[in-house]
Motif scaffolding. Structure first.
Motif, short mmCIF file in Angstrom:
data_model
loop_
_atom_site.label_atom_id
_atom_site.label_comp_id
_atom_site.label_asym_id
_atom_site.label_seq_id
_atom_site.Cartn_x
_atom_site.Cartn_y
_atom_site.Cartn_z
N GLY A 105 0.78 -1.14 -0.05
CA GLY A 105 -0.06 0.15 -0.06
C GLY A 105 0.69 1.32 -0.07
O GLY A 105 0.17 2.31 0.24
N LEU A 106 2.10 1.14 -0.15
CA LEU A 106 3.11 2.42 -0.23
C LEU A 106 3.29 2.35 -1.89
O LEU A 106 4.18 1.48 -2.40
CB LEU A 106 4.25 2.11 0.41
N VAL A 107 2.92 3.34 -2.50
CA VAL A 107 3.04 3.41 -3.93
C VAL A 107 3.66 4.89 -4.28
O VAL A 107 3.13 5.93 -3.64
CB VAL A 107 1.68 3.26 -4.42
N ARG A 108 4.30 4.80 -5.52
CA ARG A 108 5.06 6.11 -5.57
C ARG A 108 4.61 6.64 -7.17
O ARG A 108 4.46 5.48 -8.16
CB ARG A 108 6.60 6.09 -5.62
N THR A 109 4.71 7.71 -7.64
CA THR A 109 4.76 8.10 -9.02
C THR A 109 6.48 8.37 -9.36
O THR A 109 7.08 8.59 -8.48
CB THR A 109 3.99 9.30 -9.30
N TYR A 110 6.69 8.41 -10.63
CA TYR A 110 7.87 8.78 -11.09
C TYR A 110 8.08 10.30 -11.50
O TYR A 110 7.13 10.93 -11.80
CB TYR A 110 8.31 8.04 -12.12
N GLN A 111 9.14 10.95 -11.43
CA GLN A 111 9.38 12.47 -11.82
C GLN A 111 9.21 12.55 -13.28
O GLN A 111 8.39 13.33 -13.74
CB GLN A 111 10.79 12.72 -11.37
N GLN A 112 9.70 11.69 -14.10
CA GLN A 112 9.31 11.71 -15.38
C GLN A 112 7.78 11.25 -15.50
O GLN A 112 7.77 10.11 -15.02
CB GLN A 112 10.34 10.86 -16.07
N ALA A 113 7.05 11.85 -16.33
CA ALA A 113 5.58 11.22 -16.37
C ALA A 113 5.81 9.71 -16.94
O ALA A 113 6.33 9.64 -18.05
CB ALA A 113 4.86 12.12 -17.37
N MET A 114 5.69 8.66 -16.02
CA MET A 114 5.66 7.52 -16.51
C MET A 114 4.45 6.82 -16.60
O MET A 114 3.64 6.64 -15.91
CB MET A 114 6.64 6.62 -15.46
N SER A 115 4.36 6.17 -17.94
CA SER A 115 3.19 5.34 -18.22
C SER A 115 3.56 4.17 -18.88
O SER A 115 4.94 4.08 -19.16
CB SER A 115 2.21 6.01 -19.08
N PHE A 116 2.79 3.27 -19.27
CA PHE A 116 2.98 2.21 -20.24
C PHE A 116 2.53 2.76 -21.82
O PHE A 116 1.29 2.55 -21.99
CB PHE A 116 2.14 1.06 -19.85
N PRO A 117 3.51 3.28 -22.24
CA PRO A 117 3.36 4.32 -23.44
C PRO A 117 2.71 3.57 -24.68
O PRO A 117 1.60 4.29 -25.30
CB PRO A 117 4.49 4.86 -23.96
N GLY A 118 2.93 2.12 -24.85
CA GLY A 118 2.50 1.57 -26.17
C GLY A 118 0.80 1.13 -26.16
O GLY A 118 0.60 0.38 -27.06
N ILE A 119 0.40 0.98 -24.81
CA ILE A 119 -0.76 0.43 -24.71
C ILE A 119 -1.93 1.47 -24.44
O ILE A 119 -1.72 2.86 -23.90
CB ILE A 119 -0.75 -0.78 -23.83
N SER A 120 -3.25 1.08 -24.64
CA SER A 120 -4.30 2.15 -24.11
C SER A 120 -4.30 2.57 -22.77
O SER A 120 -3.92 1.94 -21.94
CB SER A 120 -5.75 1.16 -24.59
N VAL A 121 -5.07 3.66 -22.74
CA VAL A 121 -5.14 4.34 -21.47
C VAL A 121 -5.78 3.66 -20.20
O VAL A 121 -5.20 3.34 -19.16
CB VAL A 121 -5.85 5.75 -21.55
N LEU A 122 -6.81 2.80 -20.97
CA LEU A 122 -7.56 2.04 -20.06
C LEU A 122 -6.87 0.93 -19.38
O LEU A 122 -6.79 0.20 -18.28
CB LEU A 122 -8.73 1.52 -20.84
N ASP A 123 -5.92 0.00 -20.44
CA ASP A 123 -5.04 -0.96 -19.84
C ASP A 123 -3.99 -0.48 -18.93
O ASP A 123 -3.72 -1.31 -18.01
CB ASP A 123 -4.25 -1.56 -21.15
#
Ligand SMILES: Nc1ncnc2c1ncn2[C@@H]1O[C@H](COP(=O)(O)OP(=O)(O)OP(=O)(O)O)[C@@H](O)[C@H]1O
Ligand SMILES: [Mg+2]
Lengths: 356, 239
Positions: free
Chosen positions: B79-97
């Motif tokens: 339950g301890l979760v972080r985001t990254y300084q560089q906007a990090m996503s899974f770029p090649g798949i859909s937003v919903l995925d």
């Protein structure tokens, strides 16, 4: 970052949601094939079933058998490379583990095809998992080189294995024992056996890709640090997908062994592995039929184009360059986007807005 | 309710002492801001807490458990979760995925879900209707929203946000502020790094100031911003 005009942001829902799903447990979360996907699948299957009835002759039918058991192994590579993003040029070596497992079991213990089948797949899966271990420390090209070395080492080991592996001459196996009076020594029947295995492989691949596990594999391909940050044990899933990939290779490998009835080390060296990598890139690693298309192209091109081995290698090289430059998704990816563009245009035409 | 406690945390990269024995205790129900000049060790602090780097010395206690040296995925699952300084996503798949991945993994399956579906979470961060788009094709501001959504999908009880406001325009920064302000009410503690002092001042109830890997101030924003050492760091020696 909510929109300012959003008066009531979605309220936190405190009750635990139980998703109402009637599917059996193992099917949960797997997306049903769409109508298009069913149609395409049935069309391809019908074509493959019909193939022997068009009297293709011994040469073409045996090419088709090779195409199919190669494609089965490629479905494993498509999960590992296409979905999880980890390329390997050691896949033929893993096929060899399956093939040699079966051949050694036959020669040492007298086990037949059906008894060896699960063992060959299991050992291939294990071998693939072990070969995959370095990928937890090194990525990309470095890992590819390690898989290449694995193949070279395997060939050396098989060649020096004495009577156990049959050394450079290799090992012979008997025919597949018939079931229900079907004799697999007959090429047609061998073809249908391989086709059945291919159908299962494609169905399993579809299920994996369209399940939450498929998305887990994508997360490794797309952004491994982020995957870990949201709680995914990426190391475990990498080894897992290598094992699955290995099981496919084992299945392809044992079918190859019992089709050729004789195997030897050079079948599983670095060169055959490079061919598998070539096929997956030509056909396309992500679309469902990419591995099959890649295998068809590489197996049939020399025969259909009347190319000798040197010519065909040049043709593969040029073909690969063209595909990499023009069709990053491989031939199947190209066909898919062509189809999508086609249907979009049709929709637009139907709406009466014309082209452009 | 102290939830995240850091004791004597140190991290050395070759010759750089990025963290120099830091002690912090962060409550699970407030918004704590971590500020400091570039290179002061803020991101390293997050990375070392979250298992990306192994600390050279010190301990991380989360929710009563010593999680020092745990692998990142295991920490996220608590339950301890972080985001990254560089906007990090899974770029090649859909937003919903993207969001579904967080939903299917992440923490505490037994804990009550805040959102019933990935779609409702997308609505919450202001990405409704964009589920079918490929993540890599989103605008920068929306990519930031998605980064937060992916982290939220993992059901955090505490969220570490590394410069979520960097590169956002004024309108987007305001929306981000409103979003972050809702987290404590959802039972989510927040630890926030950002250089945007307007944002930090508006949401944080406490500031921690780092300089050269050392904590130089810790307290309410008003107190911290009058601290002599902090003024020296931000305004130069003779402030
Ligand atoms: N992986 C790494 N390897 C070597 N040095 C590192 C690494 N990560 C950070 N550092 C060094 O540690 C110091 C602290 O960096 P850090 O990224 O934590 O700063 P920061 O406070 O987040 O800065 P910013 O506000 O620019 O994001 C810097 O000197 C940096 O060069
Ligand atoms: Mg930073």
């Amino acid at each position: 970052m909510t929109n300012h005009n959003m008066q009531s942001p979605t309220q936190p829902v405190t009750a635990r949601v139980s998703l109402p799903e009637a599917k059996p447990r193992y099917m949960r979360g797997i997306k049903e094939p769409t109508r298009e996907e069913w149609c395409l699948g049935i069309l391809i299957l019908a074509g493959l079933i019909a193939f022997p009835f068009f009297d293709p002759g011994y040469r073409f039918l045996s090419l088709a058998v090779s195409t199919i058991f190669t494609a089965i192994a490629l479905y494993g590579l498509s999960l590992q490379f296409g979905q999880a993003g980890i390329m390997s040029v050691g896949h033929a070596g893993i096929m060899g583990v399956g093939g040699y497992t079966a051949a050694i079991l036959a020669n040492q213990l007298g086990l037949g095809f059906w008894e060896s089948l699960p063992l060959a797949m299991l050992l291939s899966a294990l071998a693939a998992a072990v070969v995959g271990l370095p990928s937890l420390r090194v990525g990309g090209q470095h890992y590819i080189i390690i898989t290449f070395c694995f193949c070279a080492l395997l060939v050396i080991a098989l060649t020096n294995g004495g009577t156990f592996t049959g050394a450079a001459t290799g090992l012979d196996v008997g025919p597949i024992p018939g079931v229900f009076g079907i004799r697999f020594a007959k090429l047609d029947n061998m073809y249908f056996l391989c086709l059945a295995a291919l159908t299962i492989s494609i169905a399993v691949t579809f299920a994996i890709v369209h399940s939450p596990y498929g998305r887990t594999l994508w997360s490794i391909r797309e952004n491994e640090p982020l995957a870990r940050a949201v709680g995914i044990n990426t190391n475990l899933h990498k080894i897992g997908v290598f094992a699955i990939s290995g099981a496919f290779a084992g299945l392809g490998g044992i079918l190859q062994t019992y089709y050729l009835r004789h195997i030897s080390p050079e079948l599983y060296g670095a060169f055959p592995s490079l061919y598998l990598a070539l096929m997956i890139m030509l056909g396309g690693a992500r679309p469902l039929y990419g591995p099959l298309i890649g295998s068809i192209i590489v197996n049939f091109l020399p025969e259909l184009g009347g190319l000798d081995p040197i010519d065909s290698r040049i043709a593969y090289g040029v073909g690969l360059l063209l595909v990499i430059l023009l069709l990053p998704g491989g031939v199947s990816g190209g066909l898919l986007s062509l189809y999508r563009r086609g249907t979009k245009t049709r929709h637009r035409l139907e709406k009466g807005r014309g082209l452009s | 309710m102290t939830q995240l406690e850091i004791r004597g945390l140190a991290k050395r990269f070759g010759g750089v002492q990025a963290l120099n024995g830091i002690d912090i205790a962060i409550d699970g129900d407030g918004i704590t801001g971590v500020i400091g000049p570039n290179g002061s060790g803020k991101t390293t602090l997050f990375n070392t807490i979250m298992g990306v780097h192994k600390p050279t010395a010190g301990q991380v206690i989360w929710d009563g458990r010593d999680i020092t040296g745990w692998p990142a995925y295991r920490i996220a699952a608590t339950g301890l979760v972080r985001t990254y300084q560089q906007a990090m996503s899974f770029p090649g798949i859909s937003v919903l995925d993207n969001v579904s991945i967080g939903f299917e993994h992440g923490c505490d399956r037994a804990a009550p879900r805040r959102w019933t579906s990935p779609e409702s979470l997308l609505g919450f961060v202001g990405l409704d209707g964009r589920g079918d788009e490929i993540a890599g094709s989103l605008s920068f501001g929306n990519l930031r929203r998605l980064g937060i959504a992916v982290a939220l999908a993992a059901q955090p009880r505490m969220l570490l946000l590394d410069e979520p406001g960097a590169g956002l325009n004024d309108h987007e920064a305001l929306a981000l502020r409103d979003l972050i302000l809702q987290f404590p009410g959802m039972g989510m503690g927040v630890c926030l790094i950002d250089h945007d002092m307007a944002l930090m001042g508006a949401v944080c109830s406490r500031f921690i100031v780092l300089n050269f890997g050392t904590k130089i101030a810790d307290g309410t924003p008003a107190d911290v911003l009058q601290d002599r050492k902090v003024l020296e760091v931000y305004l130069g020696e003779d402030a």
